[in-house]
Design a protein around this motif. Sequence first.
Motif, PDB file in Angstrom:
ATOM      1  N   ARG A 124       0.829  -1.213   0.000  1.00  0.00           N
ATOM      2  CA  ARG A 124       0.000   0.000   0.000  1.00  0.00           C
ATOM      3  C   ARG A 124       0.863   1.262   0.000  1.00  0.00           C
ATOM      4  N   GLN A 125       1.918   1.251   0.804  1.00  0.00           N
ATOM      5  CA  GLN A 125       2.758   2.438   0.902  1.00  0.00           C
ATOM      6  C   GLN A 125       3.448   2.734  -0.423  1.00  0.00           C
ATOM      7  N   GLU A 126       3.961   1.700  -1.098  1.00  0.00           N
ATOM      8  CA  GLU A 126       4.647   1.983  -2.355  1.00  0.00           C
ATOM      9  C   GLU A 126       3.668   2.408  -3.442  1.00  0.00           C
ATOM     10  N   VAL A 127       2.477   1.856  -3.432  1.00  0.00           N
ATOM     11  CA  VAL A 127       1.467   2.291  -4.401  1.00  0.00           C
ATOM     12  C   VAL A 127       1.114   3.758  -4.155  1.00  0.00           C
ATOM     13  N   LEU A 128       0.937   4.110  -2.901  1.00  0.00           N
ATOM     14  CA  LEU A 128       0.575   5.490  -2.557  1.00  0.00           C
ATOM     15  C   LEU A 128       1.688   6.465  -2.913  1.00  0.00           C
ATOM     16  N   GLU A 129       2.906   6.206  -2.445  1.00  0.00           N
ATOM     17  CA  GLU A 129       3.991   7.174  -2.606  1.00  0.00           C
ATOM     18  C   GLU A 129       4.468   7.267  -4.053  1.00  0.00           C
ATOM     19  N   CYS A 130       4.547   6.151  -4.732  1.00  0.00           N
ATOM     20  CA  CYS A 130       5.015   6.189  -6.120  1.00  0.00           C
ATOM     21  C   CYS A 130       3.951   6.786  -7.037  1.00  0.00           C
ATOM     22  N   SER A 131       2.693   6.506  -6.756  1.00  0.00           N
ATOM     23  CA  SER A 131       1.628   7.147  -7.531  1.00  0.00           C
ATOM     24  C   SER A 131       1.637   8.651  -7.284  1.00  0.00           C
ATOM     25  N   ARG A 132       1.897   9.037  -6.046  1.00  0.00           N
ATOM     26  CA  ARG A 132       1.887  10.457  -5.697  1.00  0.00           C
ATOM     27  C   ARG A 132       2.942  11.230  -6.485  1.00  0.00           C
ATOM     28  N   ILE A 133       4.163  10.713  -6.593  1.00  0.00           N
ATOM     29  CA  ILE A 133       5.212  11.443  -7.307  1.00  0.00           C
ATOM     30  C   ILE A 133       4.864  11.570  -8.787  1.00  0.00           C
ATOM     31  N   CYS A 134       4.228  10.542  -9.336  1.00  0.00           N
ATOM     32  CA  CYS A 134       3.841  10.611 -10.752  1.00  0.00           C
ATOM     33  C   CYS A 134       2.710  11.612 -10.968  1.00  0.00           C
ATOM     34  N   LEU A 135       1.666  11.502 -10.197  1.00  0.00           N
ATOM     35  CA  LEU A 135       0.500  12.357 -10.383  1.00  0.00           C
ATOM     36  C   LEU A 135       0.827  13.814 -10.070  1.00  0.00           C
ATOM     37  N   ALA A 136       1.689  14.038  -9.095  1.00  0.00           N
ATOM     38  CA  ALA A 136       2.085  15.406  -8.770  1.00  0.00           C
ATOM     39  C   ALA A 136       2.851  16.057  -9.909  1.00  0.00           C
ATOM     40  N   ASN A 137       3.472  15.234 -10.743  1.00  0.00           N
ATOM     41  CA  ASN A 137       4.220  15.729 -11.896  1.00  0.00           C
ATOM     42  C   ASN A 137       3.478  15.504 -13.210  1.00  0.00           C
ATOM     43  N   ASN A 138       2.162  15.248 -13.100  1.00  0.00           N
ATOM     44  CA  ASN A 138       1.306  15.076 -14.271  1.00  0.00           C
ATOM     45  C   ASN A 138       1.777  13.936 -15.171  1.00  0.00           C
ATOM     46  N   ARG A 139       2.239  12.874 -14.543  1.00  0.00           N
ATOM     47  CA  ARG A 139       2.643  11.666 -15.263  1.00  0.00           C
ATOM     48  C   ARG A 139       1.644  10.546 -15.003  1.00  0.00           C
ATOM     49  N   ALA A 140       1.477   9.693 -15.987  1.00  0.00           N
ATOM     50  CA  ALA A 140       0.667   8.496 -15.785  1.00  0.00           C
ATOM     51  C   ALA A 140       1.488   7.453 -15.030  1.00  0.00           C
ATOM     52  N   VAL A 141       0.793   6.649 -14.232  1.00  0.00           N
ATOM     53  CA  VAL A 141       1.449   5.589 -13.471  1.00  0.00           C
ATOM     54  C   VAL A 141       0.729   4.282 -13.750  1.00  0.00           C
ATOM     55  N   LYS A 142       1.508   3.235 -13.994  1.00  0.00           N
ATOM     56  CA  LYS A 142       0.930   1.915 -14.242  1.00  0.00           C
ATOM     57  C   LYS A 142       1.565   0.923 -13.276  1.00  0.00           C
ATOM     58  N   GLY A 168      -8.939   6.193  -2.627  1.00  0.00           N
ATOM     59  CA  GLY A 168      -9.007   6.729  -1.277  1.00  0.00           C
ATOM     60  C   GLY A 168      -8.092   7.906  -1.014  1.00  0.00           C
ATOM     61  N   ASN A 169      -7.110   8.138  -1.899  1.00  0.00           N
ATOM     62  CA  ASN A 169      -6.102   9.151  -1.603  1.00  0.00           C
ATOM     63  C   ASN A 169      -5.910  10.222  -2.673  1.00  0.00           C
ATOM     64  N   PHE A 170      -6.583  10.054  -3.802  1.00  0.00           N
ATOM     65  CA  PHE A 170      -6.417  11.018  -4.883  1.00  0.00           C
ATOM     66  C   PHE A 170      -7.775  11.487  -5.379  1.00  0.00           C
ATOM     67  N   GLU A 171      -7.749  12.509  -6.230  1.00  0.00           N
ATOM     68  CA  GLU A 171      -8.985  13.073  -6.739  1.00  0.00           C
ATOM     69  C   GLU A 171      -9.464  12.313  -7.975  1.00  0.00           C
ATOM     70  N   GLU A 172     -10.744  12.434  -8.232  1.00  0.00           N
ATOM     71  CA  GLU A 172     -11.342  11.701  -9.353  1.00  0.00           C
ATOM     72  C   GLU A 172     -10.658  12.034 -10.675  1.00  0.00           C
ATOM     73  N   LYS A 173     -10.208  13.261 -10.832  1.00  0.00           N
ATOM     74  CA  LYS A 173      -9.551  13.656 -12.077  1.00  0.00           C
ATOM     75  C   LYS A 173      -8.258  12.890 -12.312  1.00  0.00           C
ATOM     76  N   ASP A 174      -7.689  12.298 -11.259  1.00  0.00           N
ATOM     77  CA  ASP A 174      -6.441  11.549 -11.385  1.00  0.00           C
ATOM     78  C   ASP A 174      -6.648  10.100 -11.812  1.00  0.00           C
ATOM     79  N   PHE A 175      -7.857   9.591 -11.671  1.00  0.00           N
ATOM     80  CA  PHE A 175      -8.067   8.154 -11.843  1.00  0.00           C
ATOM     81  C   PHE A 175      -7.691   7.674 -13.246  1.00  0.00           C
ATOM     82  N   GLN A 176      -7.940   8.517 -14.253  1.00  0.00           N
ATOM     83  CA  GLN A 176      -7.647   8.102 -15.624  1.00  0.00           C
ATOM     84  C   GLN A 176      -6.157   8.087 -15.939  1.00  0.00           C
ATOM     85  N   LYS A 177      -5.339   8.542 -14.995  1.00  0.00           N
ATOM     86  CA  LYS A 177      -3.891   8.497 -15.188  1.00  0.00           C
ATOM     87  C   LYS A 177      -3.261   7.288 -14.497  1.00  0.00           C
ATOM     88  N   VAL A 178      -4.093   6.443 -13.907  1.00  0.00           N
ATOM     89  CA  VAL A 178      -3.579   5.273 -13.181  1.00  0.00           C
ATOM     90  C   VAL A 178      -4.093   3.998 -13.836  1.00  0.00           C
TER      91      VAL A 178
END
Length: 248
Positions: A124-142, A168-178
């Motif tokens: 959970r922690q790696e999914v959260l933190e690694c997704s955060r760095i990508c989304l904060a920089n407007n990058r897609a994460v897979k 649970g941790n990001f906004e709906e607008k981010d979902f399409q980038k994951v």
Amino acid sequence: MEISNNSNFNINEYLESTYLKTADQAGISEEENLLITQQLVQQAIDQNYKVAMILPQYVAMARNMLFAQKSDVLLGTVIDFPEGKSTLEDKLMQAATAILDGADELDFVVNYTSFRFGDLDLVRQEVLECSRICLANNRAVKWIIETAALNNQEIESLTKLIREEIVGNFEEKDFQKVFVKSSTGFYKTENNLPNGATLETIAVMLESARPLQVKASGGIKTKQQALEMINLGVQRIGTSSAAVISAD
């Protein structure tokens, strides 16, 4: 009507043309491996594939190629590939470098080994933190879950874990980038069982990932296979056979 029968359908918009072998894995020199990567990027530009997916060490070079040719093709790379066992700190460091080098999309191998041993907090922690760095920089994460290493129940549970962390941790607008992604294509199976995407596992992932997207990868070599995955509902196809698929 199936999407593949739609007159506006363009399969290239789904294709992530992929080359992820090191020189040692390919049994060639570093110079030859660089040339293959350059050729893949150029073909992605020429054919207007969705993504050129390459190893991290080639990202800066590829970004220069895309910039010089004013191409809209997205540039993808892999993080902690192919085993996913590195620490969170290492994953974040690799991600930061890839972002600085110009990657648009980062495909992380989730620590599926820790998941299988029940260390869900680590995952959970790696999914959260690694997704955060990508989304904060407007990058897609897979998130590559390596379906060949898991049974269907584990595939469902791991996909839902990723979904829950994102929703649970990001906004709906981010979902399409994951995305949740099936396979590295490098996992060694016993008895020659499939080590990539299958219709059965992709169906489980699609049901468990919504509203996140799903990328099918591993063993997709024909247009028919790609169309079957797209008609199931995947948004991306990762393949080393993009030229064959788009030419059929």
